[in-house]
Design a protein around this motif. Sequence first.
Motif, short mmCIF file in Angstrom:
data_model
loop_
_atom_site.label_atom_id
_atom_site.label_comp_id
_atom_site.label_asym_id
_atom_site.label_seq_id
_atom_site.Cartn_x
_atom_site.Cartn_y
_atom_site.Cartn_z
N SER A 363 0.80 -1.23 0.00
CA SER A 363 0.00 0.00 0.00
C SER A 363 0.84 1.28 0.00
O SER A 363 0.34 2.34 -0.38
N ASP A 364 2.11 1.20 0.41
CA ASP A 364 2.91 2.42 0.47
C ASP A 364 3.15 3.02 -0.91
O ASP A 364 3.41 4.22 -1.03
N TRP A 365 3.04 2.19 -1.98
CA TRP A 365 3.21 2.74 -3.33
C TRP A 365 2.06 3.68 -3.67
O TRP A 365 2.24 4.65 -4.42
N LYS A 366 0.88 3.42 -3.14
CA LYS A 366 -0.27 4.30 -3.36
C LYS A 366 0.02 5.67 -2.74
O LYS A 366 -0.22 6.71 -3.38
N GLU A 367 0.53 5.69 -1.52
CA GLU A 367 0.86 6.95 -0.86
C GLU A 367 1.98 7.67 -1.60
O GLU A 367 2.00 8.89 -1.67
N ARG A 368 2.90 6.90 -2.15
CA ARG A 368 3.99 7.49 -2.92
C ARG A 368 3.44 8.21 -4.16
O ARG A 368 3.92 9.28 -4.54
N CYS A 369 2.42 7.60 -4.78
CA CYS A 369 1.76 8.25 -5.92
C CYS A 369 1.14 9.57 -5.50
O CYS A 369 1.28 10.60 -6.18
N PHE A 370 0.42 9.57 -4.38
CA PHE A 370 -0.23 10.78 -3.89
C PHE A 370 0.80 11.87 -3.60
O PHE A 370 0.58 13.04 -3.92
N ASP A 371 1.90 11.48 -2.98
CA ASP A 371 2.94 12.46 -2.64
C ASP A 371 3.51 13.10 -3.89
O ASP A 371 3.73 14.33 -3.94
N LEU A 372 3.77 12.28 -4.91
CA LEU A 372 4.33 12.81 -6.15
C LEU A 372 3.33 13.75 -6.82
O LEU A 372 3.69 14.86 -7.25
N LEU A 373 2.09 13.34 -6.92
CA LEU A 373 1.07 14.18 -7.58
C LEU A 373 0.88 15.50 -6.85
O LEU A 373 0.66 16.54 -7.48
N GLN A 374 0.97 15.47 -5.53
CA GLN A 374 0.80 16.71 -4.77
C GLN A 374 1.99 17.63 -4.90
O GLN A 374 1.88 18.83 -4.62
N SER A 375 3.13 17.10 -5.37
CA SER A 375 4.31 17.94 -5.58
C SER A 375 4.35 18.53 -6.99
O SER A 375 5.20 19.38 -7.27
N LEU A 376 3.44 18.09 -7.85
CA LEU A 376 3.42 18.57 -9.24
C LEU A 376 2.45 19.72 -9.41
O LEU A 376 1.43 19.78 -8.73
N PRO A 377 2.76 20.65 -10.32
CA PRO A 377 1.83 21.75 -10.55
C PRO A 377 0.53 21.27 -11.19
O PRO A 377 0.49 20.22 -11.83
N ALA A 378 -0.52 22.04 -10.99
CA ALA A 378 -1.82 21.71 -11.56
C ALA A 378 -1.77 21.76 -13.08
O ALA A 378 -1.08 22.60 -13.66
N GLU A 379 -2.46 20.84 -13.72
CA GLU A 379 -2.57 20.86 -15.18
C GLU A 379 -3.52 21.95 -15.62
O GLU A 379 -4.36 22.43 -14.84
N SER A 380 -3.41 22.31 -16.88
CA SER A 380 -4.30 23.33 -17.44
C SER A 380 -4.92 22.78 -18.72
O SER A 380 -4.23 22.54 -19.70
N ASN A 381 -6.24 22.56 -18.68
CA ASN A 381 -6.95 22.10 -19.87
C ASN A 381 -8.42 22.47 -19.74
O ASN A 381 -8.83 23.08 -18.74
N SER A 382 -9.21 22.10 -20.73
CA SER A 382 -10.61 22.52 -20.75
C SER A 382 -11.42 21.93 -19.60
O SER A 382 -12.33 22.56 -19.08
N ILE A 383 -11.08 20.71 -19.19
CA ILE A 383 -11.81 20.08 -18.08
C ILE A 383 -11.54 20.81 -16.77
O ILE A 383 -12.48 21.15 -16.02
N ILE A 384 -10.27 21.09 -16.51
CA ILE A 384 -9.92 21.81 -15.29
C ILE A 384 -10.56 23.19 -15.30
O ILE A 384 -11.01 23.69 -14.26
N GLY A 385 -10.65 23.80 -16.49
CA GLY A 385 -11.28 25.12 -16.61
C GLY A 385 -12.73 25.11 -16.17
O GLY A 385 -13.22 26.09 -15.58
N LEU A 386 -13.45 24.02 -16.44
CA LEU A 386 -14.85 23.93 -16.03
C LEU A 386 -14.98 24.00 -14.51
O LEU A 386 -15.85 24.71 -13.98
N PHE A 387 -14.11 23.28 -13.81
CA PHE A 387 -14.17 23.28 -12.35
C PHE A 387 -13.74 24.64 -11.78
O PHE A 387 -14.36 25.15 -10.84
N GLU A 388 -12.71 25.21 -12.37
CA GLU A 388 -12.22 26.49 -11.85
C GLU A 388 -13.23 27.61 -12.10
O GLU A 388 -13.41 28.49 -11.26
N ASN A 389 -13.92 27.57 -13.24
CA ASN A 389 -14.96 28.57 -13.51
C ASN A 389 -16.13 28.44 -12.55
O ASN A 389 -16.87 29.40 -12.31
#
Length: 429
Positions: A363-389
């Motif tokens: 299970s620690d690999w799952k947490e490792r995934c979460f840690d890496l994703l939280q260290s990465l900048p947010a993506e920018s695309n049309s889907i993310i734009g819907l939520f941000e709007n």
Amino acid sequence: MDFREDFLQLVWKYQYFDKRGLKTTDNEIISITKVGFHNSGGGPDFLEATISLNGLSLHGHVEIHKRASDWKQHSHDSDPAYNSVILHVVWEEDKPVRRNDGTAIATLELKGRIFLDVWKKYRDSLDFRQKLPCASGISEVPDIIRFSTLEKALVERLEEKSNLILNILNDTKGDWEETAYRWLFRCFGFKRNADSMQELAELVLYKTLKKHRPQVSALEAMLFGQAGLLPDESSEPYVDFLKKEFAFFKEKYSWDRAMKYQNWDFARVRPGNFPTLRIAQLASILSKAPDLHGCIFEDTQDFESLKRVFQVEPSDFWKYHYSFAGQAKKAADRKISNTVIHLLMINFVTPLWFSYGRYFDQSDWKERCFDLLQSLPAESNSIIGLFENAGWEAGNGFDTQGMIGLYKNYCTPKKCLQCKVGQSLIKAD
């Protein structure tokens, strides 16, 4: 009022209706002890429920429909799997129905019993005509609910990708390095050329490339030749060299099958994402990475060390080219951009880690995934734009991957009432 059947499922699940003087359509007194477990697969909607009819306790399943006649329309009357249904919950009973074994089914009609505030919230909070049905109220949902919703959607998204990776692992007979290699190629194809890239990786095995690892030109010759991308005629000496090299390797490894130029999509991608340039970048990565398995699963402990795996420059030929057709007047930097590296962390590395942990039940690999994703900048695309709007800002890669999973698996198919955000918006006071 118009509503979807899943609204009635939610009403039953959380008992959002008046239970005073509750009776079936046959005038039997009914009391509900256990609503059952919501079933997202095939079969009745709620499993292992417990009710009593005129004091007689019954244990079985519950099926939900807008109209009782939907029972026959959905062919439940001919399906033995529904013989264990003890209660048919409907908006209205327009027709009496029976089980496959011919017995009558107790029916509860909810018309006129659903709480008015639940009706109002359903009507005002969800607009199924919109791409994001909950957009008008999403900013009002508590942060903790939104976070748990994103986490669930993210895990489901990783599981979907993991299924693809584990299929590759099965094809490679449990070879994680070969699997990582094929997944890397698929990710470098992005949307338009993913399938073609994976096919190329299947034609040129990683163990073959490793024999010639320090010679990037040898790797390019094998990959471009098997990809069917080397032109028949060219005025470029390097292209002639690659063709001669490929002819040698083709005979050496007895390759009798290759792809064709038509397998690749150049028309709908920008030059920076041409498959020729991406293959050249892959060749450079593989020539400098002594052990792909070690780079991904053992040696890389943080984002910066992972990033260095992809911070490579293709051979000099590609400073002046995006493809084998024509030459640019000025040299340009063809390194993999930080934006693309971030996408590779998201789409290549984290699904591999997740699959690795899932396969070995660590299970620690799952947490490792979460840690890496939280260290990465947010993506920018049309889907993310819907939520941000709609007022839901994404802070990092964890958020954006969760949003993409949420949008594709819940918002687009309008499964809003299976989503904690949608459930929160219409929760009874």
